[in-house]
Enzyme design. Structure first.
Site, PDB file in Angstrom:
ATOM      1  N   ARG A  36     106.038   3.289  70.796  1.00 49.53           N
ATOM      2  CA  ARG A  36     104.791   2.621  70.404  1.00 49.53           C
ATOM      3  C   ARG A  36     105.006   1.207  69.890  1.00 49.53           C
ATOM      4  O   ARG A  36     104.147   0.345  70.091  1.00 49.53           O
ATOM      5  CB  ARG A  36     104.070   3.483  69.360  1.00 49.53           C
ATOM      6  CG  ARG A  36     103.545   4.802  69.945  1.00 49.53           C
ATOM      7  CD  ARG A  36     103.174   5.771  68.846  1.00 49.53           C
ATOM      8  NE  ARG A  36     104.349   6.119  68.053  1.00 49.53           N
ATOM      9  CZ  ARG A  36     104.303   6.647  66.825  1.00 49.53           C
ATOM     10  NH1 ARG A  36     103.142   6.901  66.277  1.00 49.53           N
ATOM     11  NH2 ARG A  36     105.428   6.924  66.184  1.00 49.53           N
ATOM     12  N   CYS A  40     107.081  17.000  75.093  1.00 53.09           N
ATOM     13  CA  CYS A  40     105.673  16.583  75.187  1.00 53.09           C
ATOM     14  C   CYS A  40     104.780  17.583  74.451  1.00 53.09           C
ATOM     15  O   CYS A  40     104.801  18.771  74.741  1.00 53.09           O
ATOM     16  CB  CYS A  40     105.244  16.455  76.646  1.00 53.09           C
ATOM     17  SG  CYS A  40     103.503  15.975  76.770  1.00 53.09           S
ATOM     18  N   ASP A  73     109.467   5.940  65.273  1.00 51.96           N
ATOM     19  CA  ASP A  73     109.050   5.033  64.199  1.00 51.96           C
ATOM     20  C   ASP A  73     109.891   3.774  64.089  1.00 51.96           C
ATOM     21  O   ASP A  73     110.123   3.278  62.978  1.00 51.96           O
ATOM     22  CB  ASP A  73     109.047   5.763  62.843  1.00 51.96           C
ATOM     23  CG  ASP A  73     108.084   6.946  62.820  1.00 51.96           C
ATOM     24  OD1 ASP A  73     107.270   7.066  63.751  1.00 51.96           O
ATOM     25  OD2 ASP A  73     108.166   7.756  61.879  1.00 51.96           O
TER      26      ASP A  73
END
Ligand code: FMN
Length: 322
Positions: free
Chosen positions: A227, A102, A204
Site C-alpha cells: 500500500r 488472501c 506496514d
C-alpha cells in the site's frame, strides 16, 4: 542485493502482488523507481488450467523487462501444479509464487488463499506438487495464520522449506485482521531464524525509514512494499537510496508526480484500451495527487473522467495551479 535460487537481485526492495493494481504498467513503474523484484496480481490456477484468456494475460509482461514473480492461487494441488507448469515455460515468468494469504471472503470460501492456513498438510501437498512441476524457483507468500494471535506461519515456513520452496514472504497479520491492527514484525524475525531460505518481510512499510527498520529489526533478506507504493513508486527510490547511500533521495517534485501519473496512464491505456484504462487509472491518479492542494475536488472530477484527455486536462490544471 539478495538471492532467490540462483537469481540475484541488485537490491532488497520488492513490490507486492496486488490484485487489481500490480499489472504490467504498475510493475514497470515500480521497477523504474528501483525495486528489484515485482509480483503479478494473483491469478486463479483454475483459470490458467481451463484456459481463461484473462488469467494468462495477467501473467504476461510483454516487452517489459523482468524478473517477475507470477502468483497463483487455488487449493487443489494437482491444478496448482498444472497451472504452474503452464506458466513456467512462458517468457517473462521468472518465479512462481503460491498465495497462502488472501483474506477476501470470495477466496477463502473456496478454501483458497488464507484458508489454506487452516490445513497445513494441504499446504505441504500444494508446495510439493508445484515445486515438482517446474524448474524455476517457487516461493510462498503467507499471512501469520487464520485467527488473531495464531502463529501458523512458523510451521508453514518450515514446511515450505522442506518441500523445496526457495523463498518465503510473510505478512504477519492474521486472516481475521484483514488490514486492521499492526503487522507483527517480530514474527518475521522468528521465521527468519527458523529457515535457511530467504525471507521477505512485508507489512506496514510506509517510509524508507520503515524499510530500513524492518530489515534491521528482523534480519529479513528483503522487504516487500504494497500500500505504501500506491501513487508513490518514489518510495522505492527513497528506500534504495537510504539502504545504499545512507540518505533518503529527494522527494518527488509536483512535476515528477504528474509526469509519472501521465506515464502510468499512457501505459495502462496502451495495454487495456482507453475505456478500461481510464476507469482503472482513476484510483491511481487519485493516489498520485493525494495530499496536493485541491486533491479532494480533483478526485470528484477524476472519477467522472472517461477519456484520456480529460485526465490529462485535470493533471495539467494541477500542475499549473500547484
Ligand atoms: C488492493 C490490494 C490487493 C492485494 N492483492 C494481493 C494479491 O493478489 N496477492 C497477495 O499475495 N497479496 C495481495 N495483497 C496483499 C499485499 O501483497 C501485502 O501483503 C499487504 O498489502 C501488506 O503489505 P503493505 O502493508 O505494504 O500493504 C493485496 C493488498 C491490497 C491492498
Amino acid at each position: 542485493m539478495f538471492k532467490i535460487g540462483s537469481t540475484i537481485f541488485p537490491n532488497r526492495l520488492v513490490a507486492a502482488p496486488m490484485a487489481g493494481i500490480s499489472d504490467r504498467a504498475f510493475r514497470h513503474i515500480a521497477r523504474l523507481f528501483g525495486c528489484s523484484l515485482v509480483y503479478s496480481e494473483m491469478i486463479s490456477a483454475k483459470g490458467l488450467v481451463y484456459g481463461q484468456e484473462k488469467s494468462f494475460s495477467l501473467s504476461e509482461s510483454g516487452d517489459f523487462p523482468g524478473p517477475v514473480n507470477v502468483q497463483i492461487f487455488g487449493s487443489d494441488p494437482r491444478i496448482m501444479a498444472q497451472a504452474a507448469a503452464r506458466l513456467a515455460g512462458k517468457p517473462g515468468v521468472d518465479l512462481i509464487d503460491i498465495n497462502m494469504g488472501c483474506p477476501t471472503p470470495k477466496i477463502v470460501r473456496n478454501h483458497e488463499g488464507a484458508a489454506l492456513l487452516l490445513d497445513l498438510p494441504l499446504c505441504r501437498s500444494i508446495i510439493r506438487q508445484v515445486v515438482g512441476a517446474v524448474s524455476i524457483p517457487v516461493t510462498v507468500k503467507m499471512r501469520r495464520g487464520w485467527e488473531d494471535g495464531s502463529e501458523t506461519c512458523l510451521e508453514l515456513a518450515k514446511i515450505a522449506e522442506e518441500e523445496g520452496a526457495q523463498a518465503i514472504t510473510l505478512h504477519p497479520r492474521s486472516r481475521m485482521q484483514f488490514f486492521s491492527g499492526k503487522a507483527d514484525w517480530s514474527l518475521i524475525k522468528q521465521v527468519k531464524e527458523q529457515v535457511a531460505i530467504p525471507v521477505i518481510g512485508n507489512g506496514d512499510i510506509w517510509t524508507a525509514g520503515d524499510a530500513a527498520t524492518m530489515l534491521e529489526a528482523t534480519g529479513c533478506d528483503a522487504v516487500m512494499i504494497g500500500r505504501g507504493s500506491l501513487g508513490n513508486p518514489f518510495l522505492f527510490r527513497e528506500a534504495v537510496s537510504l539502504l545504499e547511500q545512507g540518505r533518503i533521495a529527494e522527494p518527488p517534485s509536483l512535476e515528477e508526480k504528474i509526469a509519472t501519473a501521465l506515464k502510468h496512464l499512457e501505459m495502462v491505456c496502451a495495454l487495456k484500451g482507453e475505456y478500461t484504462g481510464v476507469r482503472e487509472m482513476r484510483k491511481h491518479v487519485a493516489w498520485y495527487i493525494r495530499g496536493l492542494p485541491g486533491a479532494a475536488r480533483m478526485r470528484v472530477m477524476i472519477n467522472q473522467a472517461v477519456k484520456v484527455h480529460e485526465i490529462k486536462h485535470i493533471l495539467d490544471n494541477i500542475r499549473e495551479t500547484g
